[in-house]
Design an enzyme around this catalytic site. Structure first.
Site, mmCIF file in Angstrom:
data_model
loop_
_atom_site.group_PDB
_atom_site.id
_atom_site.type_symbol
_atom_site.label_atom_id
_atom_site.label_comp_id
_atom_site.label_asym_id
_atom_site.label_seq_id
_atom_site.Cartn_x
_atom_site.Cartn_y
_atom_site.Cartn_z
ATOM 1 C CD GLU A 195 -2.447 -1.292 2.784
ATOM 2 O OE1 GLU A 195 -3.516 -1.914 2.922
ATOM 3 O OE2 GLU A 195 -1.814 -0.833 3.749
ATOM 4 C CG ASP A 205 -11.639 -8.092 1.530
ATOM 5 O OD1 ASP A 205 -10.636 -7.359 1.684
ATOM 6 O OD2 ASP A 205 -12.390 -8.429 2.471
#
Lengths: 267, 267
Positions: free
Chosen positions: A38, A225
């Protein structure tokens, strides 16, 4: 001779001090990012470089990337790899520690926590959505004793940033934080009670420390997700991680561009 | 002229440095205690007083009590009351933060975490038992991705203190830590996997920080409630808290008396 009540030499009362800080252009930003995957796109986008002289004590794996971008001094803090196991130091304890240490060392005007999150389609989240967080709470700290129960939930408001949200046309959501990637039945009940659209492993811990130390904090969460979907969380998370971090990175750039030149009170 | 390989002017290698530290009499001890009810008997026993100039930043509720006892400088750190809710700042995040901040500010030779815990009668625990902990791990950090799963469990050895355990005839147990007072099915499976006799809300977090910063840590845990018994945990915990903290306090005094005048390597 000063008239009664004229206190022009006295320091301004705390409210006015806070207002003064809020009306000064933002200059120091700390971005906290839990995972290297990230962090690196953001590091590259702002051309940050790893600080050779760490502001952190010997032994901790915490990494500071720093640089200037427009009128801003940006530090991105990544908790680093676990010294024993070599995986990212995810979760609430590491993120609370680096937030505390970064505020002590760098005295930022603003904290931004950027990261990936699970989303609930029942609450309108889709893969790749990026949310600004309005409220953070924990879903895995159950202490069924009066008042301790509220302490466990640990609800904290994020900095509202109403102009930023409006100008950039970003979605706003409530965040629920826990130290597990999966979700037990108890977690699910607490997440519902927290009215959360997104679920992560760091946000509420960073919000807790930011609140203790009175530093405004903004949370940017991108959905990797769908928790109430068909696919196993770990698999879906790993599958979407790279693509979604690219969206996260773009959103962080938008946020930073909006912040540049503004005061806290203008966000 | 120095012979080849003679490096007498160079600093000793890290192993020798560590050995030197371990062979110096212990002088600074930090005792970390999560709840005021657990802390005050220890504060009174060693006649510690609250430090008016906190070594901690403005805004945090953390309290340092300090004093000297025999040859030891003792600081007891209590994370204090939550500024919003007024209850003790229990759990892993507060305890990790105060451990970090106390090590930075006070450079202790040894950390002692003293507190109450739940016990499993199936593993031999009874109300009022006091254990020295051999191993700490988490039971509520489930990350089902290879290696991250081990990071989540976060197993850390406590400082062994074999002589202390033998001399004081103390029981030794494995500790499992989580941020909930209750125990979900998932928690229970993890606690069994951790082979734990006692369950608390701080130990593994303190062990994590102590390990990062390379400070030896000893854990003294007194059983307030039987988890695999008939009574509800919260009720049993509150009912036994005062009586069991008296036992905890006595055990801490024994441990401190044993430590006094000794080096880390003699514990």
């Amino acid at each position: 001779m000063a008239a009664l009540g004229d206190q022009s030499d006295a320091p301004p009362p705390p409210d006015q001090q806070t207002m003064a800080a809020q009306n000064k252009p933002i200059s120091n930003i700390v971005i906290i990012v839990a995972m290297q995957t990230e962090a690196l796109p953001i590091v590259n986008r702002f051309q940050l470089t790893e600080e050779p002289n760490s502001p952190f004590p010997q032994g901790v794996p915490w990494v500071r990337y720093r640089g200037t971008y427009k009128d801003l001094n940006i530090s991105l803090i990544w908790p680093g790899k676990d010294p024993v196991l070599g995986v990212d130091s995810v979760g609430t304890i590491s993120s609370a520690l680096v937030t505390y240490a970064a505020v002590q060392a760098l005295q930022p005007d603003l904290i931004i926590n950027a990261g990936t999150a699970g989303g609930f389609k029942a609450k309108g989240a889709s893969i790749g959505d990026v949310f600004i967080v309005s409220d953070c709470a924990f879903h895995d700290r159950r202490i069924p004793i009066p008042v301790f129960d509220l302490y466990g939930v640990g609800l904290r408001k994020a900095f509202e940033a109403a102009n930023l949200v409006k100008e950039l046309n970003l979605k706003v959501a409530k965040l629920s934080t826990g130290d597990s990637l999966d979700m037990s039945q108890q977690d699910e009940s607490s997440i519902i009670a927290n009215d959360a659209t997104v679920k992560d492993m760091e946000g509420a811990a960073i919000a807790y420390v930011a609140d203790l130390l009175k530093v405004p904090a903004i949370f940017v969460k991108a959905v990797t997700d769908i928790i109430d979907g068909d696919k196993p969380t770990a698999e879906e998370f790993l599958q979407n991680l790279a693509a979604v971090t690219a969206k996260l990175d773009l959103a962080v750039e938008q946020v930073i561009n909006f912040i540049n030149g503004k005061c806290i009170s203008e966000l």
